[in-house]
Each structure stands twice: as C-alpha cells, then as structure tokens.
Design a protein around this motif. Structure first.
Motif, short mmCIF file in Angstrom:
data_model
loop_
_atom_site.label_atom_id
_atom_site.label_comp_id
_atom_site.label_asym_id
_atom_site.label_seq_id
_atom_site.Cartn_x
_atom_site.Cartn_y
_atom_site.Cartn_z
N GLY A 87 -2.69 16.23 58.35
CA GLY A 87 -3.71 16.25 59.39
C GLY A 87 -3.22 15.42 60.56
N GLN A 88 -3.75 15.62 61.75
CA GLN A 88 -3.31 14.81 62.89
C GLN A 88 -3.72 13.36 62.72
N ASN A 89 -4.83 13.13 62.03
CA ASN A 89 -5.28 11.78 61.77
C ASN A 89 -6.03 11.80 60.44
N GLY B 16 -6.99 19.81 64.01
CA GLY B 16 -7.45 19.33 65.30
C GLY B 16 -7.43 17.82 65.43
N CYS B 17 -7.88 17.33 66.57
CA CYS B 17 -7.88 15.89 66.81
C CYS B 17 -8.94 15.54 67.86
N ASN B 18 -9.63 14.43 67.63
CA ASN B 18 -10.65 13.99 68.58
C ASN B 18 -10.22 12.76 69.37
N ASN B 19 -8.98 12.33 69.21
CA ASN B 19 -8.63 11.00 69.72
C ASN B 19 -8.27 10.95 71.20
N PHE B 20 -7.77 12.02 71.73
CA PHE B 20 -7.42 12.06 73.16
C PHE B 20 -6.61 10.85 73.60
N CYS B 21 -5.51 10.58 72.89
CA CYS B 21 -4.55 9.62 73.40
C CYS B 21 -4.11 10.18 74.76
N THR B 22 -3.98 9.30 75.76
CA THR B 22 -3.89 9.83 77.13
C THR B 22 -2.60 10.60 77.42
N TYR B 23 -1.58 10.44 76.57
CA TYR B 23 -0.31 11.15 76.79
C TYR B 23 -0.27 12.48 76.07
N CYS B 24 -1.23 12.78 75.20
CA CYS B 24 -1.03 13.80 74.17
C CYS B 24 -1.79 15.10 74.44
N VAL B 25 -1.12 16.22 74.20
CA VAL B 25 -1.70 17.53 74.49
C VAL B 25 -2.40 18.11 73.25
N VAL B 26 -2.17 17.49 72.08
CA VAL B 26 -2.65 18.09 70.82
C VAL B 26 -4.15 18.42 70.83
N PRO B 27 -5.04 17.49 71.25
CA PRO B 27 -6.46 17.84 71.20
C PRO B 27 -6.82 19.05 72.07
N TYR B 28 -6.04 19.28 73.13
CA TYR B 28 -6.33 20.41 74.02
C TYR B 28 -5.89 21.73 73.40
FE1 SF4 Z 1 -3.34 10.82 69.52
FE2 SF4 Z 1 -2.08 11.96 67.43
FE3 SF4 Z 1 -4.39 12.97 68.32
FE4 SF4 Z 1 -2.17 13.20 69.78
S1 SF4 Z 1 -2.54 14.12 67.79
S2 SF4 Z 1 -4.24 12.63 70.51
S3 SF4 Z 1 -1.13 11.26 69.31
S4 SF4 Z 1 -4.08 10.93 67.43
#
Ligand code: SF4
Ligand code: SAM
Length: 475
Positions: free
Chosen positions: A237-239, A193-205
């Motif tokens: 890991g995503q981060n 998973g990921c908590n960063n919510f970079c505004t372009y990225c769908v991964v956290p959703y």
């Molecule tokens: Fe950002 Fe990477 Fe997380 Fe996507 S997966 S929101 S690019 S940190």
C-alpha cells in the motif's frame, strides 16, 4: 488536512461487473481459439511494487482471454506497458521505449499497443500519446484497470483507438485473475491510493484516495498463497500504516498484521510502504511479537531537515523520526532499516542538505533509495522557487550515495562470521551452480548449492561481504 473516507458502496466494484469482465475474457478466448496460431501478450512494468502487482492482474486477464505470455516485443500480439509517473525520468524512459515500438508494429501491423498505469492518468501525458504516438492503440489509467477485458475487446473488434482515464476517487475490484511470476514470493495489495498529498508527489492525483481492502479478502488470499507453498508475502500500500481507517471496523494495520501472522505456514511477512507519521508504538510491538513478520522496515524519511519536512507536508519532524528509530531498535535491535530520501527539494539549502547527511550517519540505514527531486505537474512543490543549481544538486546526490555506500559496506562487513537463516530464492544468473538467497531482513546472499534447495529455508555461514551482496556457504 485529513481526507474524508470514501463511501464503501461507491468504492467496491460489484461482483456482477467483475463477472461481466470475466465473461468478456472467455468470449475473447473462444474467438481466438478459432483463429490459427498462438496468440501472445507482453506486459512490461515500470515503477513500484504496486505497478508490479497491477501487471500481475493484467497478465491474469490476458491469460484468461487466451493469450500466452512472452517477454519478446517482436512476437507479441498485444503489448501492455504499465507506466510510472513518480519522476520525470521514468516518463521519459517510457516515451523512448514506446517510440521504438513503431518498428515492431511495422513488422506486425495487427499488433495492439496499450499504455496504462500512473503516467497515463496525467492529462498532459495522455494528450501527448494521442497526438504524437499514433501507433498506440489504447491508453487507460489505474482506475480503468478492472475494465481491461472490455477495452481489449473494443480495440480488437471495433478497431478504434481507446482513451480511458476517468478522473475519479478510485475503486476496489476483487476477484480479478492474477498471473504471478513465481510461486515463492507474492505481493498482496491491502489498500490503494493515498490521502497524504506530500507536496512533491503525484501519486494521490493519479491513484486516487485511500481505500482499504476488506480484511477477510486479504486473509483469504494470504491463506491460499501459504497453502500453495508461497514463502514470502509482501503486503502492499502507499501508506500501509493507515490501513483500515475507511473500513469502520475498529481495526488497524497492526491488527491485520497480527491476523496474517496467525495463518499457518512457514512464510515470512514484509510490508511496504510505511509512513513515519502513522508508524505507531503498537506497530513496533506487533512486529517484535509476530514471529513471521520479517525483522525489516522500510520507513522513508525524505529529508533530515524539519523545515524541509514541513514544506514537504510530511507531518513529522527530524526528532520524531529519530525517536521512532530509537524505539524500534529498543524492541528489535538487529532490525534491517531501509528508507527513501529526496535531494534538492525546492528551497533546500546546503545546511539543510547537511542535516540529511547527518541523519543518515546517525541512523545508519542498511540501504537507501536516493532520488533527486523531480518537479511534477499539478503538485504544490512544482510551483515553489528552486534556486539551487542542478550541478550542486548532483554533487549533493553523489555525496549522499558515497556516505550511504560506505555505511552499507560497513553494515555488510559486520555479517561476516555470522550464521543466518536464509530463503533460497533462485539461481545466480552470473555464476554456474550458484544460488541466490535472502536473509530474514532481506539482504542478498550468494552461495553454492543444489537447485533443489530453491524454495527452502537454510542456515548459511557468511564468509565475506561487499556493499550489495553477502557471500555465504550452506551449513
Ligand atoms: Fe506521500 Fe507516499 Fe502518498 Fe506520495 S504516495 S503522497 S510520497 S505518502
Ligand atoms: N508512499 C510511499 C511513501 O510515502 O513512502 C512512497 C511512494 S513513492 C512511489 C516512492 C518514493 O519516490 C518516495 O518515497 C519519494 O522518495 C520518491 N518521490 C516521490 N515523488 C518524487 C519526486 N517528485 N521527485 C523525486 N522523488 C520522488
């Protein structure tokens, strides 16, 4: 905003539940043994290393359930397609290939077609499959992966279409079987998973909130891999730099790296991905100190413009990024650096694009993964005005490739005449008697030699180089 850590007791799937899934595999195996012929499964993977690692678990569950593995769609009784949602292009490719499976299913009407992974967690994609791809029997998202045996059983026995994409924060499922492709290299997920919510990225959703695996589990897995002769281990890991924040153990990624490094064996450690906002001086010092950690870092910068980085919600700016690179190179001068960059983020001006080019010229990465911005439904950036034309974005993209290819070729040329330690990792498919190898920094080397060398470390003289490949001879 930082996300609240998840509650561990809600995140960890119980051993009883894992045992239940494994018992279903065993029941399926018995059922299949009573039927004539061999039963085959094909797992196809799109996207990142995390998906590759998930596919290894899917294959592990299928093997435990009695299936042999094949790479041929035509002969498979079960097809699993593990999808990617990061860019629209990846989704379109999946839809095209799934559409083509109507033919294989016509020839083999009992074939079970399953779609899983990130794209299936997007409501519009699951809906599209439900309505327009009637030959697909099963759709499940990343959060339902550990329940694959149960879903498989339902689809086989009850013969109904299954859609399982729960919208939850995510789980950790330990102890699922894994079928790895080779013995030499392995991915080990350390967090999900990921908590960063970079505004372009769908991964956290689609992959849920950040959750770290118990360090003891990770260390045990690495120990077993090292004992079985694995030579190259990539922590995933995503981060990875925010590993441990949810564990409450006063342990961070650098500490984990140090402990993995202390495991006996002649293996090398890589990790991916790192986020510049969390890449600490402690991490760089740990990398420099730990002899098994490869002299290589993938540190995505995404843009060379501080204004764009802010709009991307990356939480570092150009200067911070460049400062990190300087500090890292001061500790590990010959570090191999790779990165990700996005061209054409909504509102990026031509001047801001030029800042990206100048950052690339300044850092001189060994290789870059370059992407044209792709709007993703539900993300913040997808709602931003995007005035730059597609043609201009394509021109900028090409320019970036040209600049990077020149730099990659120059960096490769500098290896000529050097002696490097490499891991021989396979046969060269293009050349009879040829072998492939990787330098400690991950650069591809072609050389001649006996197949018996596969899986060994060797010293190699570099004779010549192209943009992508080094050509060497064994010492
Ligand atoms: Fe950002 Fe990477 Fe997380 Fe996507 S997966 S929101 S690019 S940190
Ligand atoms: N977590 C990793 C990180 O932040 O570095 C990256 C994961 S993402 C699967 C891999 C890369 O895809 C990102 O670094 C970014 O460059 C690219 N990417 C993600 N979303 C994108 C989008 N909407 N359009 C274009 N590229 C995208």
């Amino acid at each position: 905003m930082e996300e609240e850590p998840l509650k561990r007791e809600e995140v960890i799937i119980s051993q009883a539940e894992i045992d239940r899934q494994l018992a279903i595999c065993d029941a399926l195996r018995e059922r299949m043994a009573a039927l004539p012929g061999r039963h085959l499964a094909f797992v196809d993977t799109y996207g990142c290393q995390q998906n590759e690692a998930d596919s290894e678990q899917l294959r592990g569950m299928l093997v435990r359930a009695g299936y042999g593995l094949t790479e041929e769609e035509d002969e498979a009784d079960v097809i699993v397609i593990n999808t990617c949602a990061v860019r629209e292009h990846a989704e379109m490719r999946v839809l095209g290939n799934v559409g083509a499976l109507t033919h294989t299913k016509r020839k083999k009407p009992n074939q079970l077609i399953c779609l899983c992974g990130c794209a299936m967690q997007e409501p519009h994609m699951a809906e599209k499959i439900k309505k327009s791809f009637r030959h697909v029997d099963m759709v499940f998202g990343p959060h339902a992966l550990y329940r694959f045996p149960e879903l498989l059983q339902e689809a086989l026995v009850q013969k109904r279409r299954i859609f399982e994409t729960p919208d939850v924060a995510g789980y950790i499922a330990e102890g699922l079987p894994v079928a790895r492709k080779g013995k030499l290299k392995a991915w080990v997920s350390i967090m999900y998973g990921c908590n960063n919510f970079c505004t372009y990225c769908v991964v956290p959703y689609v992959r849920g909130r950040e959750r770290s695996r118990d360090p003891e589990r990770i260390l045990r897995e690495v120990r077993e891999l090292a004992e079985s002769g694995c030579k190259d281990i990539t922590l995933l890991g995503q981060n990875v730099n925010s590993y441990g924040k949810d564990l409450g153990l006063n342990m961070d990624f650098s500490d984990l790296l140090e402990q993995v490094n202390a495991i006996p064996g002649d293996f090398q450690i890589h990790f991916i991905s790192s986020h510049p906002k969390d890449a600490s001086q402690k991490l760089f010092e740990t990398m420099a100190r730990c002899e098994k950690v490869a002299p290589q870092l993938h540190l995505p910068f995404q843009s060379g413009s501080s204004r764009v980085l802010k709009a991307m919600n990356r939480r570092y700016d150009r200067e911070m990024y460049l400062d990190e690179i300087r500090r890292l190179r001061a500790l590990i001068p010959d570090i191999v650096l790779t990165s990700d960059v996005i061209v054409g983020f909504p509102g990026e001006t031509q001047e801001e694009f030029e800042e990206t080019v100048s950052l690339i010229e300044e850092v001189r990465f060994d290789a870059l993964f370059t992407f044209i911005y792709s709007p993703r439904e539900g993300t913040v950036a997808a709602k931003l005005p995007d005035p730059m034309s597609k043609e201009q974005k394509s021109r900028n993209f090409q320019r970036l490739l040209d600049v990077q290819n020149r730099i990659s070729a120059e960096k490769h040329a500098a290896y000529v005449g050097k002696t490097l330690r490499v891991l021989v990792d396979g046969r060269d498919a293009q050349r009879e008697g040829g072998l492939t190898a990787r330098t400690e920094g991950g650069r591809l080397v072609h050389l001649d030699g006996d197949e018996a060398l596969i899986g060994t470390w060797q010293q190699v003289n570099i004779l010549r180089a192209s943009t992508w490949v080094l050509f060497g001879e064994l010492l």
